[in-house]
Design a protein around this motif. Structure first.
Motif, PDB file in Angstrom:
ATOM      1  N   GLY A 238      67.002  48.468  41.091  1.00 51.85           N
ATOM      2  CA  GLY A 238      66.956  46.900  41.061  1.00 51.85           C
ATOM      3  C   GLY A 238      65.758  46.093  41.595  1.00 51.85           C
ATOM      4  O   GLY A 238      66.031  44.907  41.705  1.00 51.85           O
ATOM      5  N   GLY A 239      64.750  46.867  41.741  1.00 52.70           N
ATOM      6  CA  GLY A 239      63.748  46.182  42.344  1.00 52.70           C
ATOM      7  C   GLY A 239      63.251  45.172  41.329  1.00 52.70           C
ATOM      8  O   GLY A 239      63.043  45.360  40.166  1.00 52.70           O
ATOM      9  N   GLU A 240      62.794  43.754  41.791  1.00 60.96           N
ATOM     10  CA  GLU A 240      62.106  43.006  40.941  1.00 60.96           C
ATOM     11  C   GLU A 240      60.954  43.250  40.392  1.00 60.96           C
ATOM     12  O   GLU A 240      60.138  44.136  40.760  1.00 60.96           O
ATOM     13  CB  GLU A 240      61.792  41.698  41.692  1.00 60.96           C
ATOM     14  N   MET A 241      60.945  43.015  38.747  1.00 61.48           N
ATOM     15  CA  MET A 241      59.743  43.597  38.017  1.00 61.48           C
ATOM     16  C   MET A 241      59.125  42.376  37.315  1.00 61.48           C
ATOM     17  O   MET A 241      59.174  41.890  36.278  1.00 61.48           O
ATOM     18  CB  MET A 241      60.062  44.482  36.924  1.00 61.48           C
ATOM     19  N   ARG A 242      58.391  41.554  38.337  1.00 63.94           N
ATOM     20  CA  ARG A 242      57.846  40.365  37.614  1.00 63.94           C
ATOM     21  C   ARG A 242      56.079  40.635  37.700  1.00 63.94           C
ATOM     22  O   ARG A 242      55.642  41.567  38.525  1.00 63.94           O
ATOM     23  CB  ARG A 242      57.746  39.365  38.637  1.00 63.94           C
ATOM     24  N   THR A 243      55.280  39.929  37.058  1.00 66.48           N
ATOM     25  CA  THR A 243      53.806  40.125  37.016  1.00 66.48           C
ATOM     26  C   THR A 243      53.309  38.691  36.637  1.00 66.48           C
ATOM     27  O   THR A 243      54.032  37.787  36.385  1.00 66.48           O
ATOM     28  CB  THR A 243      53.300  40.643  35.601  1.00 66.48           C
ATOM     29  N   PRO A 244      52.013  38.525  37.338  1.00 67.88           N
ATOM     30  CA  PRO A 244      51.551  37.234  37.480  1.00 67.88           C
ATOM     31  C   PRO A 244      51.015  36.826  36.094  1.00 67.88           C
ATOM     32  O   PRO A 244      50.875  37.532  35.338  1.00 67.88           O
ATOM     33  CB  PRO A 244      50.181  37.551  38.543  1.00 67.88           C
ATOM     34  N   PRO A 245      50.524  35.530  36.063  1.00 68.04           N
ATOM     35  CA  PRO A 245      50.216  35.171  34.631  1.00 68.04           C
ATOM     36  C   PRO A 245      49.034  35.971  34.077  1.00 68.04           C
ATOM     37  O   PRO A 245      48.717  35.795  32.754  1.00 68.04           O
ATOM     38  CB  PRO A 245      49.623  33.489  34.990  1.00 68.04           C
ATOM     39  N   THR A 246      48.135  36.577  35.025  1.00 64.42           N
ATOM     40  CA  THR A 246      47.081  37.417  34.388  1.00 64.42           C
ATOM     41  C   THR A 246      47.392  38.780  34.213  1.00 64.42           C
ATOM     42  O   THR A 246      46.647  39.544  33.688  1.00 64.42           O
ATOM     43  CB  THR A 246      46.125  37.588  35.856  1.00 64.42           C
ATOM     44  N   GLY A 247      48.922  39.097  33.945  1.00 66.38           N
ATOM     45  CA  GLY A 247      49.264  40.134  33.464  1.00 66.38           C
ATOM     46  C   GLY A 247      49.492  41.398  34.247  1.00 66.38           C
ATOM     47  O   GLY A 247      49.509  41.079  35.462  1.00 66.38           O
ATOM     48  N   PHE A 248      49.597  42.476  33.534  1.00 62.30           N
ATOM     49  CA  PHE A 248      49.896  43.719  34.176  1.00 62.30           C
ATOM     50  C   PHE A 248      48.837  43.980  35.078  1.00 62.30           C
ATOM     51  O   PHE A 248      47.516  43.989  34.866  1.00 62.30           O
ATOM     52  CB  PHE A 248      50.281  45.002  33.384  1.00 62.30           C
ATOM     53  N   ALA A 249      48.950  44.311  36.629  1.00 62.58           N
ATOM     54  CA  ALA A 249      48.081  44.647  37.559  1.00 62.58           C
ATOM     55  C   ALA A 249      47.088  43.619  37.723  1.00 62.58           C
ATOM     56  O   ALA A 249      45.818  43.596  38.295  1.00 62.58           O
ATOM     57  CB  ALA A 249      47.141  45.861  37.152  1.00 62.58           C
ATOM     58  N   GLY A 250      47.535  42.223  37.440  1.00 63.32           N
ATOM     59  CA  GLY A 250      46.590  41.029  37.401  1.00 63.32           C
ATOM     60  C   GLY A 250      45.492  40.922  36.613  1.00 63.32           C
ATOM     61  O   GLY A 250      44.383  40.359  36.909  1.00 63.32           O
ATOM     62  N   LEU A 251      45.451  42.039  35.500  1.00 64.54           N
ATOM     63  CA  LEU A 251      44.320  42.054  34.866  1.00 64.54           C
ATOM     64  C   LEU A 251      44.521  41.899  33.367  1.00 64.54           C
ATOM     65  O   LEU A 251      43.727  41.488  32.724  1.00 64.54           O
ATOM     66  CB  LEU A 251      43.581  43.369  35.009  1.00 64.54           C
ATOM     67  N   THR A 252      45.546  42.697  32.709  1.00 67.29           N
ATOM     68  CA  THR A 252      45.718  43.005  31.308  1.00 67.29           C
ATOM     69  C   THR A 252      45.850  41.439  30.349  1.00 67.29           C
ATOM     70  O   THR A 252      45.425  41.389  29.289  1.00 67.29           O
ATOM     71  CB  THR A 252      46.943  43.451  30.881  1.00 67.29           C
ATOM     72  N   SER A 253      45.942  40.428  31.129  1.00 66.84           N
ATOM     73  CA  SER A 253      45.836  39.053  30.614  1.00 66.84           C
ATOM     74  C   SER A 253      44.940  38.006  31.180  1.00 66.84           C
ATOM     75  O   SER A 253      44.923  36.772  30.938  1.00 66.84           O
ATOM     76  CB  SER A 253      47.124  38.416  30.494  1.00 66.84           C
ATOM     77  N   ARG A 254      44.118  38.597  31.874  1.00 65.03           N
ATOM     78  CA  ARG A 254      42.934  38.070  32.329  1.00 65.03           C
ATOM     79  C   ARG A 254      41.809  38.010  31.322  1.00 65.03           C
ATOM     80  O   ARG A 254      41.120  38.893  31.316  1.00 65.03           O
ATOM     81  CB  ARG A 254      42.570  38.442  33.689  1.00 65.03           C
ATOM     82  N   PHE A 255      41.457  36.768  30.768  1.00 65.95           N
ATOM     83  CA  PHE A 255      40.437  36.783  29.671  1.00 65.95           C
ATOM     84  C   PHE A 255      39.162  36.006  30.169  1.00 65.95           C
ATOM     85  O   PHE A 255      38.322  35.539  29.137  1.00 65.95           O
ATOM     86  CB  PHE A 255      41.169  36.414  28.403  1.00 65.95           C
ATOM     87  N   ASP A 256      39.373  35.433  31.418  1.00 67.56           N
ATOM     88  CA  ASP A 256      38.102  34.594  31.893  1.00 67.56           C
ATOM     89  C   ASP A 256      37.224  35.343  32.888  1.00 67.56           C
ATOM     90  O   ASP A 256      36.144  34.637  32.989  1.00 67.56           O
ATOM     91  CB  ASP A 256      38.696  33.380  32.422  1.00 67.56           C
ATOM     92  N   LEU A 257      37.421  36.398  33.113  1.00 67.89           N
ATOM     93  CA  LEU A 257      36.399  37.223  33.946  1.00 67.89           C
ATOM     94  C   LEU A 257      35.217  37.581  33.369  1.00 67.89           C
ATOM     95  O   LEU A 257      34.979  38.243  32.408  1.00 67.89           O
ATOM     96  CB  LEU A 257      37.165  38.792  34.336  1.00 67.89           C
ATOM     97  N   ASN A 258      34.049  37.060  34.063  1.00 70.84           N
ATOM     98  CA  ASN A 258      32.842  37.290  33.420  1.00 70.84           C
ATOM     99  C   ASN A 258      31.758  38.337  34.159  1.00 70.84           C
ATOM    100  O   ASN A 258      30.723  38.154  34.185  1.00 70.84           O
ATOM    101  CB  ASN A 258      32.121  35.925  33.121  1.00 70.84           C
ATOM    102  N   LYS A 259      32.496  39.130  34.820  1.00 69.85           N
ATOM    103  CA  LYS A 259      31.949  40.194  35.418  1.00 69.85           C
ATOM    104  C   LYS A 259      32.491  41.728  34.940  1.00 69.85           C
ATOM    105  O   LYS A 259      33.546  41.776  34.781  1.00 69.85           O
ATOM    106  CB  LYS A 259      32.146  40.230  37.039  1.00 69.85           C
ATOM    107  N   PRO A 260      31.572  42.724  35.074  1.00 66.03           N
ATOM    108  CA  PRO A 260      32.104  44.011  34.498  1.00 66.03           C
ATOM    109  C   PRO A 260      33.051  44.724  35.294  1.00 66.03           C
ATOM    110  O   PRO A 260      32.935  44.607  36.572  1.00 66.03           O
ATOM    111  CB  PRO A 260      30.729  44.456  34.152  1.00 66.03           C
ATOM    112  N   LEU A 261      34.041  45.359  34.787  1.00 70.77           N
ATOM    113  CA  LEU A 261      34.742  46.032  35.541  1.00 70.77           C
ATOM    114  C   LEU A 261      34.845  47.417  34.748  1.00 70.77           C
ATOM    115  O   LEU A 261      34.894  47.684  33.619  1.00 70.77           O
ATOM    116  CB  LEU A 261      36.316  45.739  35.315  1.00 70.77           C
ATOM    117  N   ILE A 262      34.658  48.554  35.764  1.00 63.55           N
ATOM    118  CA  ILE A 262      34.936  49.851  35.480  1.00 63.55           C
ATOM    119  C   ILE A 262      35.908  50.652  35.949  1.00 63.55           C
ATOM    120  O   ILE A 262      36.416  50.399  36.956  1.00 63.55           O
ATOM    121  CB  ILE A 262      33.464  50.586  36.252  1.00 63.55           C
ATOM    122  N   ALA A 263      36.781  51.343  35.099  1.00 69.74           N
ATOM    123  CA  ALA A 263      37.810  52.138  35.411  1.00 69.74           C
ATOM    124  C   ALA A 263      37.543  53.567  35.634  1.00 69.74           C
ATOM    125  O   ALA A 263      36.870  54.120  34.926  1.00 69.74           O
ATOM    126  CB  ALA A 263      38.763  51.989  34.247  1.00 69.74           C
TER     127      ALA A 263
END
Length: 176
Positions: free
Chosen positions: A74-99
């Motif tokens: 029953g835990g709430e499952m919301r995501t921010p407007p920037t998507g899953f992990a605050g990342l998957t819908s973040r299209f304006d990041l102009n710095k490289p990210l390494i997984a």
């Protein structure tokens, strides 16, 4: 700033972001998504931070994706407007990210990695989009990003079956 589910370290111009829920294989729930959103906003706004690395705490998992046990209780499952992990819908990041994938990257965990610019994996890393095995789909960008990275036919083999891929095969396919 201190976070409960995310650890942030800075080494010179590099921000190291660690998904810090090793007891649940770094699976993410609403509070973790919103913490990641804040961490990535701060990283994006800091001119002294040039590169970000996302990794997982412990040696078992980068991220097992969505915290299904939290959701099932029953835990709430919301995501921010920037998507899953605050990342998957973040299209304006102009710095490289390494997984830096140090174990299991399943479902949303693999989608986090695919949203990064580069995936570096340990030999123990395993990747999959297992959602079809439980009647779901990888809707945090994996269905779009994986085919772009490795081609439609090879991606469909993973997407439709939920097949697990080792780090070595991920390198051969071209996403590692």
């Amino acid at each position: 700033m201190a976070y409960e589910h995310i650890r942030v370290d800075r080494e010179g111009h590099v921000t190291i972001i660690t998904l810090n829920r090793p007891d649940v294989m770094n699976a993410l729930h609403s509070p973790a998504h919103f913490e990641m959103h804040e961490v990535l906003d701060a990283f994006a706004a800091d001119p002294d931070q040039w590169v970000g690395i996302i990794t997982g705490a412990g040696d078992r998992a980068f991220s097992a994706g969505n915290d299904l046990k939290h959701q099932a209780t029953g835990g709430e499952m919301r995501t921010p407007p920037t998507g899953f992990a605050g990342l998957t819908s973040r299209f304006d990041l102009n710095k490289p990210l390494i997984a830096a994938v140090n174990g299991v990257a399943m479902g949303g965990g693999f989608e986090i990695a695919l949203a990064c610019d580069i995936i570096v994996a340990s030999e123990a890393a395993v990747f999959a989009l297992p959602e079809p095995r439980v009647g779901l789909a990888a809707l945090a960008g994996g269905l779009h990003r994986l085919p772009r990275a490795i081609g439609v036919k090879r991606a469909m083999g993973m997407i439709l079956t939920g097949r697990r891929v080792s780090a070595a095969e991920g390198e051969a396919l071209g996403f590692v």
